[in-house]
Motif scaffolding. Sequence first.
Motif, mmCIF file in Angstrom:
data_model
loop_
_atom_site.group_PDB
_atom_site.id
_atom_site.type_symbol
_atom_site.label_atom_id
_atom_site.label_comp_id
_atom_site.label_asym_id
_atom_site.label_seq_id
_atom_site.Cartn_x
_atom_site.Cartn_y
_atom_site.Cartn_z
ATOM 1 N N VAL A 102 -22.961 10.653 -10.322
ATOM 2 C CA VAL A 102 -22.206 11.178 -11.461
ATOM 3 C C VAL A 102 -23.161 11.903 -12.412
ATOM 4 O O VAL A 102 -22.858 12.987 -12.913
ATOM 5 N N PHE A 118 -22.804 -6.021 -19.419
ATOM 6 C CA PHE A 118 -24.209 -5.703 -19.652
ATOM 7 C C PHE A 118 -24.841 -6.622 -20.692
ATOM 8 O O PHE A 118 -26.050 -6.758 -20.737
ATOM 9 N N PHE A 137 -23.314 2.532 -21.926
ATOM 10 C CA PHE A 137 -24.467 1.783 -21.423
ATOM 11 C C PHE A 137 -25.018 2.442 -20.167
ATOM 12 O O PHE A 137 -26.231 2.447 -19.927
ATOM 13 N N LEU A 138 -24.141 3.020 -19.348
ATOM 14 C CA LEU A 138 -24.597 3.704 -18.131
ATOM 15 C C LEU A 138 -25.150 5.087 -18.454
ATOM 16 O O LEU A 138 -25.637 5.784 -17.568
ATOM 17 N N LEU A 149 -13.804 20.730 -11.555
ATOM 18 C CA LEU A 149 -15.100 21.198 -12.029
ATOM 19 C C LEU A 149 -15.139 22.721 -12.118
ATOM 20 O O LEU A 149 -14.908 23.414 -11.130
ATOM 21 N N MET A 174 -20.821 16.056 -6.325
ATOM 22 C CA MET A 174 -19.411 15.751 -6.110
ATOM 23 C C MET A 174 -19.060 15.103 -4.768
ATOM 24 O O MET A 174 -18.307 14.136 -4.732
ATOM 25 N N LEU A 222 -23.231 7.490 -19.635
ATOM 26 C CA LEU A 222 -22.203 8.466 -19.292
ATOM 27 C C LEU A 222 -21.073 8.487 -20.312
ATOM 28 O O LEU A 222 -20.044 9.099 -20.104
ATOM 29 N N LEU A 279 -15.662 7.153 -14.076
ATOM 30 C CA LEU A 279 -16.859 7.810 -13.533
ATOM 31 C C LEU A 279 -16.487 9.138 -12.889
ATOM 32 O O LEU A 279 -17.176 10.147 -13.071
ATOM 33 N N VAL A 280 -15.370 9.150 -12.131
ATOM 34 C CA VAL A 280 -14.938 10.386 -11.476
ATOM 35 C C VAL A 280 -14.617 11.452 -12.522
ATOM 36 O O VAL A 280 -15.045 12.603 -12.412
ATOM 37 N N LEU A 330 -13.340 1.502 -14.114
ATOM 38 C CA LEU A 330 -14.658 2.100 -14.328
ATOM 39 C C LEU A 330 -14.911 3.231 -13.329
ATOM 40 O O LEU A 330 -15.483 4.270 -13.655
ATOM 41 N N ILE A 331 -14.439 3.041 -12.086
ATOM 42 C CA ILE A 331 -14.632 4.056 -11.048
ATOM 43 C C ILE A 331 -13.860 5.331 -11.420
ATOM 44 O O ILE A 331 -14.370 6.451 -11.308
ATOM 45 N N ARG A 337 -23.939 15.126 -10.951
ATOM 46 C CA ARG A 337 -22.723 15.859 -10.564
ATOM 47 C C ARG A 337 -22.706 16.212 -9.083
ATOM 48 O O ARG A 337 -22.349 17.323 -8.688
ATOM 49 N N VAL A 345 -15.655 11.645 -15.656
ATOM 50 C CA VAL A 345 -16.862 12.080 -16.364
ATOM 51 C C VAL A 345 -17.693 13.008 -15.485
ATOM 52 O O VAL A 345 -18.263 13.997 -15.962
ATOM 53 N N ALA A 346 -17.724 12.731 -14.174
ATOM 54 C CA ALA A 346 -18.464 13.605 -13.270
ATOM 55 C C ALA A 346 -17.885 15.012 -13.309
ATOM 56 O O ALA A 346 -18.612 16.000 -13.275
ATOM 57 N N ALA A 347 -16.557 15.110 -13.400
ATOM 58 C CA ALA A 347 -15.925 16.429 -13.336
ATOM 59 C C ALA A 347 -15.911 17.117 -14.689
ATOM 60 O O ALA A 347 -16.187 18.305 -14.788
ATOM 61 N N LEU A 348 -15.585 16.386 -15.755
ATOM 62 C CA LEU A 348 -15.315 17.038 -17.041
ATOM 63 C C LEU A 348 -16.367 16.760 -18.104
ATOM 64 O O LEU A 348 -16.228 17.206 -19.239
ATOM 65 N N GLY A 349 -17.401 15.989 -17.790
ATOM 66 C CA GLY A 349 -18.394 15.656 -18.796
ATOM 67 C C GLY A 349 -17.858 14.559 -19.707
ATOM 68 O O GLY A 349 -16.753 14.062 -19.504
ATOM 69 N N SER A 396 -17.943 1.128 -23.965
ATOM 70 C CA SER A 396 -19.304 0.618 -24.132
ATOM 71 C C SER A 396 -20.035 0.620 -22.806
ATOM 72 O O SER A 396 -21.216 0.958 -22.728
ATOM 73 N N SER A 397 -19.323 0.209 -21.741
ATOM 74 C CA SER A 397 -19.969 0.184 -20.429
ATOM 75 C C SER A 397 -20.374 1.587 -20.007
ATOM 76 O O SER A 397 -21.467 1.790 -19.478
#
Lengths: 334, 264
Positions: free
Chosen positions: A294, A165, B203-204, A50, A299, B206, B115-116, B111-112, A297, B118-122, B199-200
């Motif tokens: 997420v 979903f 859907f979230l 990040l 972390m 993210l 998520l990690v 998926l996890i 953010r 996407v949290a860091a790099l968008g 897609s998932s």
Amino acid sequence: MAEATTAGGARRHRIGAPPPLAALIVRRVAVSLLLLLAVSVLVFAGTEMLPGDVAQMILGQGATPQALAGLRAALHLGEPAWLRYLHWLWGLLHGNAGHSLVNGMSVATLVGRRLVNSLRLALFTTVVTVPLALLVGITAAIWRGTAYDRVVNILTVATVSVPEFLFATLAVLIFAVRLRWLPALSLVMRGASFAELLRAYALPVATLSLAIFAQMARMTRAALVNTLASSYVEMAVLKGVRPVRLVLRHALPNALGPVANAVALSLSFLLGGVVIVETVFSYPGLAKLMVDAVSTRDMPLVQACAMIFCTAYLLLVLVADLVALLANPRLRHR
Amino acid sequence: MALATGAVVAACFALAVFGPALAPHAEGTIVSRNIFAPMSAAFPFGTDYLGRDMLSRVLFGARFTIGVALPAALLASGAGTLLGMLAAVRGGAIDAALSRAMDTLISLPTLIFSLVVVAALGSSITVLVLTAAVIYTPGSYRIARAVAVDLSATDFVKAARARGEGGLAIMLGEILPNMVMPVLTDFGLRFVFIVLLLSSLSFLGLGIQPPDSDWGGMVRENIEGLSAGAPAVIVPAVAIAILTVSVNLLIDNLPGRRIGRRGD
């Protein structure tokens, strides 16, 4: 050579013979621990990419230089990445995963109750899914090649290839909106009656089960059909054994290992499904916590949740491997 | 069966290319005051939460659902196949190093992992494509390596080695032509997995970010219409299902399907 391991154990262990079972299990567990360590490096490195100053992010633009310096020291931000990794890992091992960047609460506190909720969801789903999937998988293997088998095949392929979903939204549409049988959100109050509990869990458990059920039924059928291809089964067929007895008495005992392996592996699909299901039904579980973390953010929270999910996943795969190892002596020759 | 599912798959891909040209309205135009309208002659798939034409949005969305998953699947399958062949042909330390690295990657739940990242790099499209490619490379690698190890033991590969051909020539000239079918099958599977993953994520909230919108994102933005039973929620979800189910059934009914079934 298998008798050397089963009968004599370590004492009769010869050069060239497969190592004793205990050594194999220890080695497999050690591999899992190493993988977990590698995963922790990946998770830490991933979240540390990040850009920007974390201390500034927490305190905001108006922070005094003294406050910033103090927080940087507290978060070990001046240290090299590998040292911060060791600090983080050491903290994790002692149940101290730091504090949320958003609300300052301890990550362990935030995660604790959510984890229990997610485990409960996973447990209910397992209890519902496993017997059903075994039933369908075994019957499809008994009547393989029939119309029933083909219908099961097409339906399960379709189920596996549809996003969770879709089931979740369709289930809400049918049972909560049209029929009004069940609540659309899964909020359980403290002291809820058993009936209320059942109603709250019905939709999340049903949607989560569906995806795993299809996977498990397919793998169970495949494992049994594999055993049915062996020559002793052919012998039984020639002897005139009827299909049901053939599968239940002759094939199933030998397929128990692969089937148990399939069950454990399918359960690892819970980890993806639970993220979607908890979000759709606003279920206060760990996956919902991670998705929210997420988006903001946060972390330290993302890291802790990711590590819990990865550990659970590795544990399920380890159990699957160990079951296969115990059930099938031929796998010990490697 | 193979023919019918093949036609559906081809139609989906045609939508990704020609969809925007076929759409009656632009994807962002608000065409009706009636939000979450039901299906009608004017708006065959109804309208969404802002009163936009769902038919046009689904046609435009195909670009993102298929257009992002396709390069990711090509990357995953291509890298996995090349590395798998390399490991099989070279063996030894290269094989061991590659296999252990892939084992590590495969022990992250998909998926996890995303998520990690996407949290860091968008969640720019580049990040999404690369993440999906990295996640699904190990699966392709395992299958390619298993098939290539078998092929390396054949007489024609031994003959090529005896002629003094290099590793690259053996990989591309001798082994690759003989594993086209398993590689294609595997590519189809990776494509389905990647469509489902992206897609998932959308859907979230993210994945692909507004104003761009893929089918998963459309389900999310119209979820409020679920209580009214609006087609705006159901249509994009069903579109994903049609795409993934038909690709999977196509693979299942391909001739020579059994070859690639070992390993993964």
